[in-house]
Design a protein around this motif. Sequence first.
Motif, PDB file in Angstrom:
ATOM      1  N   ARG A 172      46.927  42.381  29.384  1.00 52.91           N
ATOM      2  CA  ARG A 172      48.219  41.476  30.678  1.00 52.91           C
ATOM      3  C   ARG A 172      48.731  42.575  30.641  1.00 52.91           C
ATOM      4  O   ARG A 172      49.466  43.300  30.377  1.00 52.91           O
ATOM      5  CB  ARG A 172      49.179  40.838  30.628  1.00 52.91           C
ATOM      6  CG  ARG A 172      48.335  38.822  29.799  1.00 52.91           C
ATOM      7  CD  ARG A 172      49.270  38.363  28.924  1.00 52.91           C
ATOM      8  NE  ARG A 172      50.628  38.184  29.603  1.00 52.91           N
ATOM      9  CZ  ARG A 172      50.618  37.206  30.664  1.00 52.91           C
ATOM     10  NH1 ARG A 172      49.909  35.601  30.867  1.00 52.91           N
ATOM     11  NH2 ARG A 172      51.542  37.018  31.484  1.00 52.91           N
ATOM     12  N   LYS A 230      44.224  39.842  33.202  1.00 53.25           N
ATOM     13  CA  LYS A 230      43.775  39.815  32.031  1.00 53.25           C
ATOM     14  C   LYS A 230      42.844  39.735  31.568  1.00 53.25           C
ATOM     15  O   LYS A 230      42.015  40.178  32.447  1.00 53.25           O
ATOM     16  CB  LYS A 230      44.616  38.251  32.157  1.00 53.25           C
ATOM     17  CG  LYS A 230      43.582  37.031  33.068  1.00 53.25           C
ATOM     18  CD  LYS A 230      44.525  35.803  32.567  1.00 53.25           C
ATOM     19  CE  LYS A 230      43.662  35.016  33.586  1.00 53.25           C
ATOM     20  NZ  LYS A 230      42.585  34.741  32.260  1.00 53.25           N
ATOM     21  N   ALA A 245      47.193  32.647  31.536  1.00 55.36           N
ATOM     22  CA  ALA A 245      48.255  32.762  33.082  1.00 55.36           C
ATOM     23  C   ALA A 245      49.101  31.896  34.102  1.00 55.36           C
ATOM     24  O   ALA A 245      48.353  30.775  34.170  1.00 55.36           O
ATOM     25  CB  ALA A 245      46.703  33.442  34.199  1.00 55.36           C
ATOM     26  N   SER A 254      45.794  35.167  38.937  1.00 58.14           N
ATOM     27  CA  SER A 254      45.608  36.474  38.344  1.00 58.14           C
ATOM     28  C   SER A 254      44.018  36.634  38.966  1.00 58.14           C
ATOM     29  O   SER A 254      42.997  35.884  39.517  1.00 58.14           O
ATOM     30  CB  SER A 254      45.525  36.141  37.277  1.00 58.14           C
ATOM     31  OG  SER A 254      44.425  34.347  36.416  1.00 58.14           O
TER      32      SER A 254
END
Length: 515
Positions: A177, A304, A310, A314
Amino acid sequence: MENPGESLGFLLWDRGKMDLELRIKEAIKLEAKKLIDRYQQYHNTLHLEHSRKKSRLKDTPPKIVKVPEAWREGNLHNPFYVRRKASSIAKSIAKKIRENTYEPNSPFVQEIDKSGGGKRKISVFQVPDAAMSRLFYSGLLQKNKHRFSSYSYAYRDDRNVHFAIQDIAVDLKSLSRVFVAEFDFSDFFGSINHEYLLEQLKCNGFMVSADDLQVIKAFLRSHGGVGIPQGTSISLFLANLVCWALDKKLERCGVKFARYADDTIVWSQDYAKICEAFECFDEFSRVANIKINTAKSAGINLLKRKGLPAEMSSKEKIDFLGYSLSLGSVSIKESAVAKLKAQIAYILSKHLLQPLKARPLRALIIPANNRDKALLSAMAEIRRYLYGGLTSEQILNYLNGRTRRIYFKGLMSYYPLVSDVDQLKMLDGWLLSAVHRAVRARSKLLSSHGFNRSHSFPFNVSRGTLLMKYRSQGVYGRATYDVPSLSLLHRALTQALRETGIEKVMNIRSLNYMY
């Protein structure tokens, strides 16, 4: 008796005068040669395509050779004329430089379509002015490239688009991430504040001679009171110069970033640092008078790996400079894949379908005896497009060590760092299906004209056996029906990257990326 010091000073001054004139002359000749070579390549390509059409179609339209629009604006836009007059033109320009009166002539402004809609204005300067721009750009870059950030990749001879992609991909590969901010500016070249630009030139330790400054100011004046002309070399140096302070502020923030002209991506595992970087862009936008493009700037997101949770906005990949990057792989971005498919579909239609759709029939040669010349032509053009003139045999010889070096010129040489093998396999499968569909459609069109070829090659080949049967159906001992494979080419590119490096593998035209 003459003063020896005065005589020596005169000789040194005269040598400097002649050196400038000679350098300008060589720059003019090089610029003219580049444009002449480009035009002759266009002419040769046009002639070959016309010859191919004549061999397969009736009533082929005449070959029309066009000249660039700018050439109609005067002789100094015509490289053939300028090459003949290089000496006298260089002498005149050198005199103007010494007298501080040099001004580039008004450029021809050409509008081209932007990929995201709208138009981009390109300034096409006369050949001598374009040569001057390149000459001074080269000198400024050599003296000052060490001053630029190592995270600035555009318009340099020690950095390029592929170095940027490699640096990003290597850094992201080990992460699960990371916070990412993407920025783009509206009308970057056209909005640059001249006062801000000249201040950056003066206060940040750049090495600039009086002649350099004179030429820079002359090209700025040619564009009016704001912005820098897009389409000329010296603007490339100025584009990096105007972002110098921004780059330094981002470095002090402690974030990683990659900037290519106005296209920038910033990443960090520290959300506070990403927010600080955002403030750097906002401040730069205000002082340099360059607006952030809110439509193309994605702002801050969490990048990610697929499947991970998340807690904020994202994404699993980001697009940058023609590539798509995720945490672990590098792909060709979707818009580029769409262009690839459209080009191959056009090639197949042009060779296999269009000549059979007209009535009366336009095709000169009808498939017979298990041969189809139109299919041969289509596969040859697809190979040129993807392989750049290579054959599968040459690629395999390189992979097996029987050939020490091959040259990559096709589509994949624009994407040497792609690592997404699944994407390439998908494209290989799509290509097989596209060929199979086009051949089936061709079979139906032939039948409609009274030529039933459904029981002969290639019309009796199934989708499942197409790859093997096309490869085995040679002409004069050569696998001329062979369907190219991006996966195979990727293996060769990967091997070449390890052995020779990016610059020996990449297509030099990929450095002309239009942000």
